[in-house]
Motif scaffolding. Structure first.
Motif, PDB file in Angstrom:
ATOM      1  N   VAL A   1     -22.797 -38.936 -32.915  1.00 21.19           N
ATOM      2  CA  VAL A   1     -23.528 -39.765 -31.955  1.00 21.19           C
ATOM      3  C   VAL A   1     -23.304 -39.188 -30.574  1.00 21.19           C
ATOM      4  N   VAL A   2     -24.366 -39.139 -29.767  1.00 19.66           N
ATOM      5  CA  VAL A   2     -24.281 -38.668 -28.382  1.00 19.66           C
ATOM      6  C   VAL A   2     -24.821 -39.761 -27.473  1.00 19.66           C
ATOM      7  N   LEU A   3     -24.064 -40.108 -26.449  1.00 17.98           N
ATOM      8  CA  LEU A   3     -24.468 -41.136 -25.480  1.00 17.98           C
ATOM      9  C   LEU A   3     -24.610 -40.501 -24.107  1.00 17.98           C
ATOM     10  N   SER A   4     -25.793 -40.607 -23.532  1.00 16.80           N
ATOM     11  CA  SER A   4     -26.046 -40.135 -22.178  1.00 16.80           C
ATOM     12  C   SER A   4     -26.141 -41.340 -21.249  1.00 16.80           C
ATOM     13  N   SER A   5     -25.372 -41.336 -20.186  1.00 13.77           N
ATOM     14  CA  SER A   5     -25.364 -42.471 -19.256  1.00 13.77           C
ATOM     15  C   SER A   5     -25.723 -41.991 -17.853  1.00 13.77           C
TER      16      SER A   5
ATOM     17  N   ARG B   1     -35.372 -30.422 -25.613  1.00 15.30           N
ATOM     18  CA  ARG B   1     -34.637 -29.164 -25.496  1.00 15.30           C
ATOM     19  C   ARG B   1     -33.130 -29.428 -25.418  1.00 15.30           C
ATOM     20  N   MET B   2     -32.738 -30.433 -24.629  1.00 13.84           N
ATOM     21  CA  MET B   2     -31.318 -30.765 -24.515  1.00 13.84           C
ATOM     22  C   MET B   2     -30.769 -31.292 -25.839  1.00 13.84           C
TER      23      MET B   2
ATOM     24  N   TRP C   1     -28.257 -41.761 -27.797  1.00 11.11           N
ATOM     25  CA  TRP C   1     -28.361 -43.040 -27.118  1.00 11.11           C
ATOM     26  C   TRP C   1     -28.348 -42.825 -25.612  1.00 11.11           C
ATOM     27  N   CYS C   2     -28.712 -43.870 -24.889  1.00 14.42           N
ATOM     28  CA  CYS C   2     -28.605 -43.834 -23.431  1.00 14.42           C
ATOM     29  C   CYS C   2     -28.211 -45.215 -22.928  1.00 14.42           C
ATOM     30  N   CYS C   3     -27.598 -45.268 -21.763  1.00 14.46           N
ATOM     31  CA  CYS C   3     -27.215 -46.536 -21.155  1.00 14.46           C
ATOM     32  C   CYS C   3     -27.132 -46.350 -19.649  1.00 14.46           C
ATOM     33  N   LYS C   4     -27.188 -47.460 -18.943  1.00 12.69           N
ATOM     34  CA  LYS C   4     -27.082 -47.425 -17.486  1.00 12.69           C
ATOM     35  C   LYS C   4     -25.626 -47.410 -17.066  1.00 12.69           C
ATOM     36  N   ASN C   5     -25.330 -46.546 -16.104  1.00 14.21           N
ATOM     37  CA  ASN C   5     -23.960 -46.457 -15.604  1.00 14.21           C
ATOM     38  C   ASN C   5     -23.989 -45.822 -14.218  1.00 14.21           C
ATOM     39  N   LYS C   6     -23.138 -46.314 -13.324  1.00 20.93           N
ATOM     40  CA  LYS C   6     -23.105 -45.763 -11.966  1.00 20.93           C
ATOM     41  C   LYS C   6     -22.637 -44.314 -11.957  1.00 20.93           C
ATOM     42  N   GLU C   7     -21.750 -43.984 -12.887  1.00 22.11           N
ATOM     43  CA  GLU C   7     -21.233 -42.621 -12.967  1.00 22.11           C
ATOM     44  C   GLU C   7     -21.923 -41.881 -14.107  1.00 22.11           C
ATOM     45  N   PRO C   8     -22.849 -40.973 -13.812  1.00 23.43           N
ATOM     46  CA  PRO C   8     -23.557 -40.253 -14.875  1.00 23.43           C
ATOM     47  C   PRO C   8     -22.596 -39.404 -15.697  1.00 23.43           C
ATOM     48  N   GLY C   9     -22.853 -39.337 -16.975  1.00 21.77           N
ATOM     49  CA  GLY C   9     -21.998 -38.539 -17.838  1.00 21.77           C
ATOM     50  C   GLY C   9     -22.510 -38.532 -19.256  1.00 21.77           C
ATOM     51  N   MET C  10     -21.682 -38.037 -20.151  1.00 19.22           N
ATOM     52  CA  MET C  10     -22.066 -37.925 -21.557  1.00 19.22           C
ATOM     53  C   MET C  10     -20.828 -38.078 -22.432  1.00 19.22           C
ATOM     54  N   ASN C  11     -20.978 -38.843 -23.508  1.00 17.50           N
ATOM     55  CA  ASN C  11     -19.929 -39.033 -24.504  1.00 17.50           C
ATOM     56  C   ASN C  11     -20.462 -38.663 -25.875  1.00 17.50           C
TER      57      ASN C  11
ATOM     58  N   ASN D   1     -23.724 -31.695 -17.840  1.00 19.12           N
ATOM     59  CA  ASN D   1     -23.132 -32.551 -18.862  1.00 19.12           C
ATOM     60  C   ASN D   1     -23.438 -32.036 -20.262  1.00 19.12           C
ATOM     61  N   VAL D   2     -24.689 -31.625 -20.461  1.00 20.03           N
ATOM     62  CA  VAL D   2     -25.097 -31.110 -21.774  1.00 20.03           C
ATOM     63  C   VAL D   2     -24.325 -29.834 -22.102  1.00 20.03           C
ATOM     64  N   ASN D   3     -24.248 -28.917 -21.150  1.00 23.10           N
ATOM     65  CA  ASN D   3     -23.573 -27.636 -21.397  1.00 23.10           C
ATOM     66  C   ASN D   3     -22.083 -27.820 -21.672  1.00 23.10           C
ATOM     67  N   ARG D   4     -21.424 -28.671 -20.866  1.00 26.70           N
ATOM     68  CA  ARG D   4     -19.992 -28.865 -21.051  1.00 26.70           C
ATOM     69  C   ARG D   4     -19.688 -29.604 -22.353  1.00 26.70           C
ATOM     70  N   CYS D   5     -20.522 -30.598 -22.686  1.00 20.82           N
ATOM     71  CA  CYS D   5     -20.313 -31.309 -23.947  1.00 20.82           C
ATOM     72  C   CYS D   5     -20.609 -30.403 -25.142  1.00 20.82           C
ATOM     73  N   ALA D   6     -21.632 -29.566 -25.014  1.00 18.22           N
ATOM     74  CA  ALA D   6     -21.943 -28.623 -26.092  1.00 18.22           C
ATOM     75  C   ALA D   6     -20.770 -27.680 -26.334  1.00 18.22           C
ATOM     76  N   ARG D   7     -20.146 -27.217 -25.252  1.00 26.61           N
ATOM     77  CA  ARG D   7     -18.984 -26.341 -25.412  1.00 26.61           C
ATOM     78  C   ARG D   7     -17.800 -27.100 -26.013  1.00 26.61           C
ATOM     79  N   SER D   8     -17.596 -28.347 -25.577  1.00 30.45           N
ATOM     80  CA  SER D   8     -16.506 -29.145 -26.129  1.00 30.45           C
ATOM     81  C   SER D   8     -16.720 -29.404 -27.622  1.00 30.45           C
ATOM     82  N   ILE D   9     -17.966 -29.659 -28.008  1.00 33.66           N
ATOM     83  CA  ILE D   9     -18.280 -29.870 -29.429  1.00 33.66           C
ATOM     84  C   ILE D   9     -18.010 -28.597 -30.226  1.00 33.66           C
TER      85      ILE D   9
END
Length: 407
Positions: A268-272, A282-283, A304-314, A245-253
């Protein structure tokens, strides 16, 4: 706390229909319905909306459409504006604490650009203390509408004046992201809308770092804290591997910031995930580096972070890459404007050459403001004292002071 969602035009209504199939709590009402309003000038899309998503009084349609022209949409909105604002007032009466409005519309079509801009202006005029956020969808670079560049420039100038934050979504960029790693040769509009909704989840999630607050307004406060630069981009990636998630979001950014060509003001970065764990240092460092932030902002990003059944990053980022998009549309509009192409479509409904000139100047001002806040020397002038500012300006811009004499 709640928010009123207004979905305008075929693009906005289609996104709203898919968004409410898994509705965020931000729009939910006590009676099981949603604080939503749907507006379109053709009822073919409105007829497809399930009844549980709206109240019959909150569905507004007109006939026979806007013909893909901003001017006709702007003028047609006047006839429906009283009814639409009456629906807005009814929704406000049913909300204990309404913080603002979230509008979904396109910048290409006549309804999305014309109605969207006119409703935004009216809401901000009647409720100046409430936040107004626009999710504006840009057309494909090669669209079917010959005046889409006119529509984008005219609508962007209105949103710059009346909106508090504009989440700009480019169909071509979303389609290219979906095409990466896909075996299919084409991407459907349904897939594009699903990706847009996934990217917007940052605005709807309840995060532990923003207790008793709506994330959307915290994103507005952080990402668009400077009123003159209020355009932001969003993105996301979902997998069970946090590092992926970190690598793909970093590339998208990096793609959104032109791989270092453009600068970012804030983000803002949200990790769920299931455990709601924050990213390690490091991340966070890798993501922060990919944004290419300006030097003058000491705290440019929040994690930020939040609980979610599907892990991901926004993520959401305010970057001057928006200038390239606006200038592309502005240049295309200027070519037609100088040739006098299609101007009679707009003059027929009261949008004359002076209105175009003001819109072009507004877009130029947006680009100038982003250039000002993203230039390398800005952090020196911002942090310096009064006399140090003068010295820095003399060093950076010596030609300005060649003909001046000390007192």
């Amino acid at each position: 706390m709640a928010c009123i969602g207004i979905f305008i035009g075929q693009c906005g209504v289609t996104i709203g229909q898919q968004l409410l199939s898994n509705p965020p709590s931000l729009f939910k009402c006590y009676d099981g319905s949603f604080h939503t309003i749907f507006v379109d000038t053709e009822d073919k899309v409105l007829r497809q909306i399930p009844k549980q998503f709206l109240r019959p009084d909150n569905l507004f349609s007109d006939f026979p459409g806007c013909g893909g022209c901003f001017a006709k949409g702007w003028k047609s909105a006047e006839a429906m504006l009283d009814r639409i604002m009456a629906g807005v007032r009814k929704e406000l009466e049913q909300v204990d604490c309404c913080l603002g409005f979230l509008l979904f519309h396109s910048l290409c079509g006549g309804t999305g650009s014309g109605y969207g801009s006119r409703i935004t202006e009216e809401i901000k005029t009647l409720y100046p203390e409430m936040f107004v956020v626009n999710v504006a969808v840009l057309p494909f670079k090669t669209g079917e509408n010959p005046v889409q560049s006119y529509n984008v420039v005219l609508a962007a100038s209105k949103l710059q004046e009346y909106s508090d934050m504009v989440v700009l979504v480019e169909n071509s960029v979303v389609a290219s992201e979906l095409a990466v790693g896909s075996s299919k040769q084409s991407v459907s509009m349904k897939q594009i809308n699903e990706k847009i909704i996934a990217d917007l989840q940052l605005l709807f999630r309840h995060c532990e770092q923003v207790p008793n607050r709506c994330a959307i307004w915290e994103v507005l406060r952080i990402v668009c804290s400077i009123p003159s630069i209020k355009f932001c981009a969003v993105g996301s990636y979902f997998s069970r591997n946090v590092m992926e998630n970190v690598n793909r979001c970093a590339r998208s950014i990096k793609q959104k910031t032109g791989f270092g060509k453009f600068r970012s003001v804030s983000g803002v970065v949200l990790s769920s995930d299931v455990k709601s764990q924050l990213l390690d240092q490091r991340m966070e460092g890798k993501l922060q580096k990919s944004f290419n932030f300006v030097e003058w902002n000491p705290f440019p990003v929040e994690f930020w972070c939040c609980k979610n059944k599907e892990p991901g990053m926004n993520f959401a980022v305010n970057t001057n890459s928006i200038c390239a998009t606006l200038l592309r549309e502005c240049d295309a509009a200027l070519l037609k404007f100088d040739a006098g192409a299609y101007l009679h479509w707009f003059e027929k409904y009261g949008v004359v050459k002076d209105n175009f000139t003001e819109a072009f100047q507004s877009v130029d001002k947006i680009v100038e403001d982003y250039a000002y806040f993203c230039r390398k020397e800005f952090h020196i002038i911002l942090r310096a004292s009064k006399y140090e500012q003068l010295l820095c300006q003399m060093l950076v811009y010596p030609n300005v002071f060649l003909n001046t004499t000390p007192d």
